[in-house]
Design a protein around this motif. Sequence first.
Motif, PDB file in Angstrom:
ATOM      1  N   LEU A 148       7.303  23.676   9.849  1.00 31.34           N
ATOM      2  CA  LEU A 148       6.789  23.925  11.198  1.00 31.34           C
ATOM      3  C   LEU A 148       6.117  22.693  11.809  1.00 31.34           C
ATOM      4  O   LEU A 148       5.719  22.718  12.968  1.00 31.34           O
ATOM      5  N   GLY A 149       5.994  21.632  11.035  1.00 32.55           N
ATOM      6  CA  GLY A 149       5.268  20.465  11.512  1.00 32.55           C
ATOM      7  C   GLY A 149       3.773  20.679  11.387  1.00 32.55           C
ATOM      8  O   GLY A 149       3.303  21.397  10.493  1.00 32.55           O
ATOM      9  N   GLU A 150       3.016  20.068  12.275  1.00 33.03           N
ATOM     10  CA  GLU A 150       1.557  20.268  12.280  1.00 33.03           C
ATOM     11  C   GLU A 150       1.245  21.630  12.889  1.00 33.03           C
ATOM     12  O   GLU A 150       1.639  21.920  14.015  1.00 33.03           O
ATOM     13  N   ILE A 151       0.517  22.455  12.154  1.00 29.96           N
ATOM     14  CA  ILE A 151       0.159  23.778  12.668  1.00 29.96           C
ATOM     15  C   ILE A 151      -0.956  23.624  13.696  1.00 29.96           C
ATOM     16  O   ILE A 151      -2.006  23.053  13.415  1.00 29.96           O
TER      17      ILE A 151
ATOM     18  N   ALA B 192      -5.388  34.229   9.063  1.00 37.30           N
ATOM     19  CA  ALA B 192      -5.721  32.935   9.658  1.00 37.30           C
ATOM     20  C   ALA B 192      -6.302  31.990   8.615  1.00 37.30           C
ATOM     21  O   ALA B 192      -5.979  30.789   8.582  1.00 37.30           O
ATOM     22  N   VAL B 193      -7.144  32.517   7.733  1.00 34.45           N
ATOM     23  CA  VAL B 193      -7.719  31.696   6.672  1.00 34.45           C
ATOM     24  C   VAL B 193      -6.647  31.271   5.679  1.00 34.45           C
ATOM     25  O   VAL B 193      -6.650  30.137   5.186  1.00 34.45           O
ATOM     26  N   ASP B 194      -5.709  32.158   5.385  1.00 37.24           N
ATOM     27  CA  ASP B 194      -4.614  31.832   4.476  1.00 37.24           C
ATOM     28  C   ASP B 194      -3.818  30.644   4.994  1.00 37.24           C
ATOM     29  O   ASP B 194      -3.461  29.731   4.243  1.00 37.24           O
ATOM     30  N   VAL B 195      -3.548  30.619   6.291  1.00 41.67           N
ATOM     31  CA  VAL B 195      -2.726  29.567   6.881  1.00 41.67           C
ATOM     32  C   VAL B 195      -3.523  28.291   7.138  1.00 41.67           C
ATOM     33  O   VAL B 195      -3.037  27.174   6.874  1.00 41.67           O
ATOM     34  N   LEU B 196      -4.753  28.419   7.633  1.00 40.79           N
ATOM     35  CA  LEU B 196      -5.484  27.270   8.158  1.00 40.79           C
ATOM     36  C   LEU B 196      -6.763  26.922   7.406  1.00 40.79           C
ATOM     37  O   LEU B 196      -7.358  25.878   7.666  1.00 40.79           O
ATOM     38  N   GLY B 197      -7.194  27.774   6.487  1.00 40.52           N
ATOM     39  CA  GLY B 197      -8.444  27.524   5.791  1.00 40.52           C
ATOM     40  C   GLY B 197      -9.624  28.194   6.492  1.00 40.52           C
ATOM     41  O   GLY B 197      -9.505  28.714   7.612  1.00 40.52           O
ATOM     42  N   VAL B 198     -10.769  28.180   5.839  1.00 37.52           N
ATOM     43  CA  VAL B 198     -11.976  28.822   6.376  1.00 37.52           C
ATOM     44  C   VAL B 198     -12.404  28.103   7.655  1.00 37.52           C
ATOM     45  O   VAL B 198     -12.486  26.869   7.685  1.00 37.52           O
ATOM     46  N   PRO B 199     -12.653  28.846   8.735  1.00 33.51           N
ATOM     47  CA  PRO B 199     -12.990  28.188  10.003  1.00 33.51           C
ATOM     48  C   PRO B 199     -14.311  27.436   9.955  1.00 33.51           C
ATOM     49  O   PRO B 199     -15.252  27.825   9.261  1.00 33.51           O
ATOM     50  N   GLU B 200     -14.348  26.348  10.743  1.00 30.78           N
ATOM     51  CA  GLU B 200     -15.570  25.555  10.851  1.00 30.78           C
ATOM     52  C   GLU B 200     -16.418  26.006  12.039  1.00 30.78           C
ATOM     53  O   GLU B 200     -17.614  25.776  12.065  1.00 30.78           O
ATOM     54  N   ARG B 201     -15.787  26.591  13.036  1.00 34.33           N
ATOM     55  CA  ARG B 201     -16.499  27.140  14.201  1.00 34.33           C
ATOM     56  C   ARG B 201     -15.964  28.529  14.485  1.00 34.33           C
ATOM     57  O   ARG B 201     -14.750  28.772  14.417  1.00 34.33           O
TER      58      ARG B 201
ATOM     59  N   HIS C 193     -10.446  25.608  12.920  1.00 33.04           N
ATOM     60  CA  HIS C 193     -10.272  25.388  11.498  1.00 33.04           C
ATOM     61  C   HIS C 193     -10.283  23.891  11.182  1.00 33.04           C
ATOM     62  O   HIS C 193     -10.209  23.050  12.089  1.00 33.04           O
ATOM     63  N   PRO C 194     -10.366  23.529   9.893  1.00 32.24           N
ATOM     64  CA  PRO C 194     -10.329  22.114   9.531  1.00 32.24           C
ATOM     65  C   PRO C 194      -9.117  21.414  10.136  1.00 32.24           C
ATOM     66  O   PRO C 194      -8.001  21.939  10.111  1.00 32.24           O
ATOM     67  N   GLY C 195      -9.351  20.225  10.712  1.00 29.49           N
ATOM     68  CA  GLY C 195      -8.273  19.499  11.377  1.00 29.49           C
ATOM     69  C   GLY C 195      -8.116  19.843  12.842  1.00 29.49           C
ATOM     70  O   GLY C 195      -7.324  19.215  13.540  1.00 29.49           O
ATOM     71  N   GLY C 196      -8.867  20.865  13.315  1.00 29.81           N
ATOM     72  CA  GLY C 196      -8.844  21.196  14.730  1.00 29.81           C
ATOM     73  C   GLY C 196      -7.907  22.314  15.144  1.00 29.81           C
ATOM     74  O   GLY C 196      -7.877  22.700  16.324  1.00 29.81           O
ATOM     75  N   ALA C 197      -7.116  22.865  14.215  1.00 30.17           N
ATOM     76  CA  ALA C 197      -6.219  23.967  14.568  1.00 30.17           C
ATOM     77  C   ALA C 197      -7.024  25.189  15.003  1.00 30.17           C
ATOM     78  O   ALA C 197      -8.150  25.417  14.537  1.00 30.17           O
ATOM     79  N   LEU C 198      -6.430  25.983  15.884  1.00 22.96           N
ATOM     80  CA  LEU C 198      -7.085  27.160  16.438  1.00 22.96           C
ATOM     81  C   LEU C 198      -6.427  28.429  15.917  1.00 22.96           C
ATOM     82  O   LEU C 198      -5.228  28.465  15.644  1.00 22.96           O
ATOM     83  N   SER C 199      -7.226  29.494  15.827  1.00 19.24           N
ATOM     84  CA  SER C 199      -6.669  30.818  15.580  1.00 19.24           C
ATOM     85  C   SER C 199      -7.354  31.826  16.485  1.00 19.24           C
ATOM     86  O   SER C 199      -8.524  31.661  16.834  1.00 19.24           O
TER      87      SER C 199
END
Length: 327
Positions: free
Chosen positions: A142-145, A185-194, A216-222
């Motif tokens: 999928l590239g960068e999520i 969302a945590v499974d895909v992107l990790g524990v959210p930072e905000r 999430h880490p790296g700035g991805a959104l859920s």
Amino acid sequence: MTGLHWGILATGGIAHAFTSDLRTAGLDVTAVGSRSIESARAFAEQYDIPHAHGSYEELVSDPEVDIVYIATPHPGHVENALLALDHGKHVLVEKPFTLNADEAAVIRDRAALKGLLAMEAMWTRYLPHMVRIREILSKGTLGEIRVVSADHTQKISTDPGHRLNALELGGGALLDLGIYPISFAVDVLGVPERITAFARLSDAGSDAEVATVFVHPGGALSTTVSSSRGAGANVAQIVGTEARLEIDRVWYTPTTFRVVTPDGSVREEFDGAVEGRGMQYQALAAERLVAAGATSSDILSIDDTVAIMGVLDEVRRQIGVVYPSEH
């Protein structure tokens, strides 16, 4: 039958669904325990279970039981899990794992002390379509999520005494329904930072609708939405720079998905249909883990379970929901 003997703690609807799938998979259900011996006997007769116990203490004391499935309402999970662990039994605890992160950590630490498996029964994580999705993500298809979105919306009783509405039972859409998309969302992107959350509360003070936006880490959104007042599409998607993954209704059960490129071409289609409801896959994983001597799942670690409960705690803090036992 396998070499691991299951005990079922409580006889409500989720216990019926789980036990039915254990039977579908040919797993060994040895005993059931209820606060009512009549309920335990009826359950045992329905599923051809050798031993019926009229208390949870009797169930966890049964020397033939190796692992206990905790199927009580959320407020009882910590007490019931500790009871089983203290009697030397591995535990598979129905989601949400507990009412809050503090309780989850208590179970984690006790299991570690005893050298036993403690695992959250987030059965969606173990389904074939979710296993394949993680493979696709690991390959970078999928590239960068960039974005993950999912919802879990159902039309459930508005009775204030219903389990999903009563605060004293851990009621509210978040813990029963929202746990699914948030865990995804945590499974895909990790524990959210905000974490940002909004809700509409019921007359009983529990959350009827909850919407979340996580960074999430790296700035991805859920984004997630959960509701107990209306049934929505219940679909999910993962959007990446090279393709998106669309999971069909009902995304958290055995279903289909497709990988779609930005020009609309379908790169892969997957049919995750299974026999039964699909709850047997988490049980099979638990048996594999116990056989390997593991005390935490490799698909949903006990530390991640505690962290996800912490996310739910923060969501509840923002929307103003507190359970009576937390006062």
